[in-house]
Write a protein that holds these residues in place. Structure first.
Motif, PDB file in Angstrom:
ATOM      1  N   ARG A 225       1.111  -1.272  -0.104  1.00 12.97           N
ATOM      2  CA  ARG A 225      -0.008  -0.110   0.127  1.00 12.97           C
ATOM      3  C   ARG A 225       0.875   1.190   0.067  1.00 12.97           C
ATOM      4  N   LEU A 226       1.997   1.239   0.883  1.00 13.94           N
ATOM      5  CA  LEU A 226       2.903   2.455   0.800  1.00 13.94           C
ATOM      6  C   LEU A 226       3.575   2.664  -0.659  1.00 13.94           C
ATOM      7  N   LEU A 227       3.732   1.572  -1.185  1.00 16.15           N
ATOM      8  CA  LEU A 227       4.420   1.941  -2.914  1.00 16.15           C
ATOM      9  C   LEU A 227       3.530   2.407  -3.702  1.00 16.15           C
ATOM     10  N   PHE A 228       2.233   1.922  -3.435  1.00 18.38           N
ATOM     11  CA  PHE A 228       1.276   2.621  -4.562  1.00 18.38           C
ATOM     12  C   PHE A 228       1.001   3.794  -4.166  1.00 18.38           C
ATOM     13  N   ASP A 258     -13.924  -8.939 -16.695  1.00 15.08           N
ATOM     14  CA  ASP A 258     -15.193  -8.856 -15.850  1.00 15.08           C
ATOM     15  C   ASP A 258     -14.858  -9.134 -14.528  1.00 15.08           C
ATOM     16  N   ALA A 259     -13.785  -8.906 -14.166  1.00 15.69           N
ATOM     17  CA  ALA A 259     -13.613  -9.193 -12.581  1.00 15.69           C
ATOM     18  C   ALA A 259     -13.260  -7.932 -11.688  1.00 15.69           C
ATOM     19  N   HIS A 260     -13.575  -7.745 -10.547  1.00 18.04           N
ATOM     20  CA  HIS A 260     -13.360  -6.489  -9.673  1.00 18.04           C
ATOM     21  C   HIS A 260     -12.228  -6.480  -9.114  1.00 18.04           C
ATOM     22  N   LEU A 261     -11.373  -5.560  -9.161  1.00 17.96           N
ATOM     23  CA  LEU A 261      -9.983  -5.497  -8.723  1.00 17.96           C
ATOM     24  C   LEU A 261      -9.725  -4.004  -7.955  1.00 17.96           C
ATOM     25  N   GLY A 262      -8.955  -4.313  -6.876  1.00 21.06           N
ATOM     26  CA  GLY A 262      -8.441  -3.216  -6.266  1.00 21.06           C
ATOM     27  C   GLY A 262      -9.293  -2.825  -4.981  1.00 21.06           C
ATOM     28  N   PRO A 263      -8.693  -1.934  -4.237  1.00 24.27           N
ATOM     29  CA  PRO A 263      -7.498  -1.346  -4.270  1.00 24.27           C
ATOM     30  C   PRO A 263      -6.263  -2.153  -3.887  1.00 24.27           C
ATOM     31  N   ARG A 272      -4.575 -15.019 -13.426  1.00 25.61           N
ATOM     32  CA  ARG A 272      -6.034 -15.025 -14.337  1.00 25.61           C
ATOM     33  C   ARG A 272      -7.200 -14.750 -13.208  1.00 25.61           C
ATOM     34  N   VAL A 273      -7.818 -13.686 -13.216  1.00 31.51           N
ATOM     35  CA  VAL A 273      -8.830 -13.661 -12.509  1.00 31.51           C
ATOM     36  C   VAL A 273     -10.237 -13.891 -13.260  1.00 31.51           C
ATOM     37  N   GLU A 274     -10.933 -14.709 -12.961  1.00 29.21           N
ATOM     38  CA  GLU A 274     -12.310 -14.825 -13.744  1.00 29.21           C
ATOM     39  C   GLU A 274     -13.501 -14.085 -13.414  1.00 29.21           C
ATOM     40  N   PRO A 275     -14.321 -13.933 -14.525  1.00 27.02           N
ATOM     41  CA  PRO A 275     -15.633 -13.281 -14.401  1.00 27.02           C
ATOM     42  C   PRO A 275     -16.276 -13.325 -13.195  1.00 27.02           C
ATOM     43  N   GLY A 276     -16.535 -12.327 -12.598  1.00 30.40           N
ATOM     44  CA  GLY A 276     -17.671 -12.250 -11.363  1.00 30.40           C
ATOM     45  C   GLY A 276     -16.624 -12.109 -10.116  1.00 30.40           C
ATOM     46  N   ALA A 277     -15.324 -12.616 -10.283  1.00 29.00           N
ATOM     47  CA  ALA A 277     -14.185 -12.671  -9.053  1.00 29.00           C
ATOM     48  C   ALA A 277     -13.973 -11.365  -8.824  1.00 29.00           C
ATOM     49  N   ARG A 278     -13.584 -11.194  -7.334  1.00 23.67           N
ATOM     50  CA  ARG A 278     -13.262  -9.873  -6.779  1.00 23.67           C
ATOM     51  C   ARG A 278     -11.715 -10.179  -6.041  1.00 23.67           C
ATOM     52  N   VAL A 279     -11.013  -9.091  -6.063  1.00 21.39           N
ATOM     53  CA  VAL A 279      -9.569  -9.211  -5.531  1.00 21.39           C
ATOM     54  C   VAL A 279      -9.204  -7.970  -4.931  1.00 21.39           C
ATOM     55  N   ARG A 280      -8.914  -7.692  -3.701  1.00 24.54           N
ATOM     56  CA  ARG A 280      -8.527  -6.562  -3.021  1.00 24.54           C
ATOM     57  C   ARG A 280      -7.299  -6.800  -2.141  1.00 24.54           C
ATOM     58  N   ASN A 281      -6.619  -5.768  -2.038  1.00 21.83           N
ATOM     59  CA  ASN A 281      -5.608  -5.638  -1.070  1.00 21.83           C
ATOM     60  C   ASN A 281      -4.653  -7.214  -0.894  1.00 21.83           C
TER      61      ASN A 281
END
Ligand code: GTP
Length: 327
Positions: A225-228, A258-263, A272-281
């Motif tokens: 997070r600090l780097l970003f 079609d994935a939801h990413l961030g922050p 590979r993040v597939e459709p409908g998936a969410r990835v954060r932190n």
């Protein structure tokens, strides 16, 4: 000046990923931890010597494939020698003075300014110091009014800590300190050698902005997070077809339609993040697959790890393939 970088530790606090790769190759904000440390070096550094040990061959192969801007030489240890033993083993031909860097710290630090200050101080060493709340895992310095270090205590009990200023793992030392390290056995530089150098004058260089030790899962994600937030994560934009807020670092071949990413996400090479998936932190290393409609948060996923469709992964460090069929 030359730089000696310690990169031989086991990284036990980041297991199981460090069973597969040394922690310094985990990408944070799009770049391996090691390379963020090297980024702190002034351009005029003439050589970087990596004191390697655990999984030295992986470090060497990575550095060969991704050459940093300085000439790099790796000097492996046949057996773990600790920080001082690693310095002694790899320190032949060091410049006077030289930079000594831990390879697992993320900081805003002007090492050129620290070297200039070191030269004008007339002391044998200058250590960057960071201010932290919990000093227990670190070496703690007592300082006088000129920022000369008057005592240095490794991992003290809170009541014995002389201040909140800790060894940030970035320093400049006179080459002569290498002569103070015994040969042929493991040595902790911080415990066995630094206290005996204080009489020859060692100064603290207080870091005013940010610092973190990326050696534990929480702190590694904080370091990312600090780097970003400091703009050190590339353009931070989402990969094509993904939704969300960013910042996200997308390495070669990674996709997230079609994935939801961030922050605060790194997608490693070919992840590979597939459709409908969410990835954060989170950090997803090379070839990680996050299945449809899965959720990943606050996690570090090692090379090739597969999150099944619809699964939920939170605050985890995982490696070794599909959790239902461990490989
Ligand atoms: P943990 O096992 O999780 O404590 O991590 P670590 O092995 O990296 O230990 P630590 O974070 O205390 O190490 C600080 C720095 O010294 C890191 O950059 C390590 O890679 C490095 N280091 C630790 N032990 C050795 C060693 O025996 N040899 C060398 N060359 N480097 C070391």
């Amino acid at each position: 000046m030359k730089a000696l970088v310690l990169i031989g530790g086991f990284g036990t606090r980041l297991r199981p990923i460090t069973y597969l790769v040394p922690k310094q190759l985990i990408p944070l904000a799009g770049k391996p931890m090691l390379y963020h440390v090297l980024d702190l070096l002034p351009p005029e550094v003439e050589e970087v010597v990596l004191a390697t040990g655990y999984k030295a061959e992986l470090v060497e192969a990575y550095v060969r494939a991704h050459p940093p801007r300085w000439p790099v030489r790796t000097v492996p240890e046949a057996q773990p020698l600790g920080t001082g033993g690693g310095m002694k083993n790899a320190g032949g031909g060091m410049s006077d003075p030289f930079f000594l860097l831990n390879s697992d710290v993320i900081a805003a630090a002007d090492l050129g300014a620290m070297a200039r200050r070191h030269r004008s101080s007339g002391g044998v060493g200058t250590m960057a110091l960071a201010s932290v709340e919990d000093t227990r895992p670190y070496g703690v310095a007592a300082l006088d009014a000129d920022d000369r270090i008057t005592a240095f205590v490794e991992k003290p009990e809170p009541r014995d800590a002389p201040s909140h200023w800790i060894n940030a793992g970035l320093a400049v030392w006179a080459a002569a300190v290498l002569d103070r390290i015994p040969t042929g056995r493991p040595v902790s530089f911080e415990r066995e050698v630094v206290p005996g150098l204080l009489a020859a004058r060692v100064y603290g260089h207080r870091l005013e902005r940010y610092w973190d030790d990326a050696g534990t899962p929480d702190r590694l994600l904080n370091a990312q997070r600090l780097l970003f937030d400091d703009g050190r994560g590339g353009d931070g934009r989402l990969p094509p077809g993904a939704h969300g807020t960013g910042p996200v670092a997308t390495l070669e071949g990674a996709t997230a339609h079609d994935a939801h990413l961030g922050p605060y996400v790194t997608l490693g090479p070919n992840a590979r993040v597939e459709p409908g998936a969410r990835v954060r932190n989170s950090v997803l290393m090379d070839g990680v697959v996050v299945g449809r409609d899965a959720r990943v948060e606050g996690s570090i996923l090692g090379p090739g790890f597969r999150v099944p469709d619809g699964a939920r992964v939170e605050n985890a460090v995982l490696a070794g393939g599909d959790p239902e069929t461990p490989s």
